[in-house]
Scaffold this motif. Sequence first.
Motif: not given
Length: 70
Positions: A2, A12, A33, A35-37
């Motif tokens: 993530y 980040s 925020k 975000k799945k990566i």
Amino acid sequence: MYKITHKETGFSQYRNSKDAANFFYKNKQNKYKIKKIKEYDFTELEDVLVTAVSMILVFVFFYFLLWTFY
């Protein structure tokens, strides 16, 4: 994996699912925020590398230009 980004500062960080769950348990989720990566995000690094290489090429160009006409 993530990517967690702070909404105000833009900082980040990358964490796996267990660490991300612990992080959001200890911190308020509305500040970040998520975000799945699949792997690390190198887009910011690419921008820095392109800028650095461009600056080096400009310096080398002007060095040879000044050396030629001096």
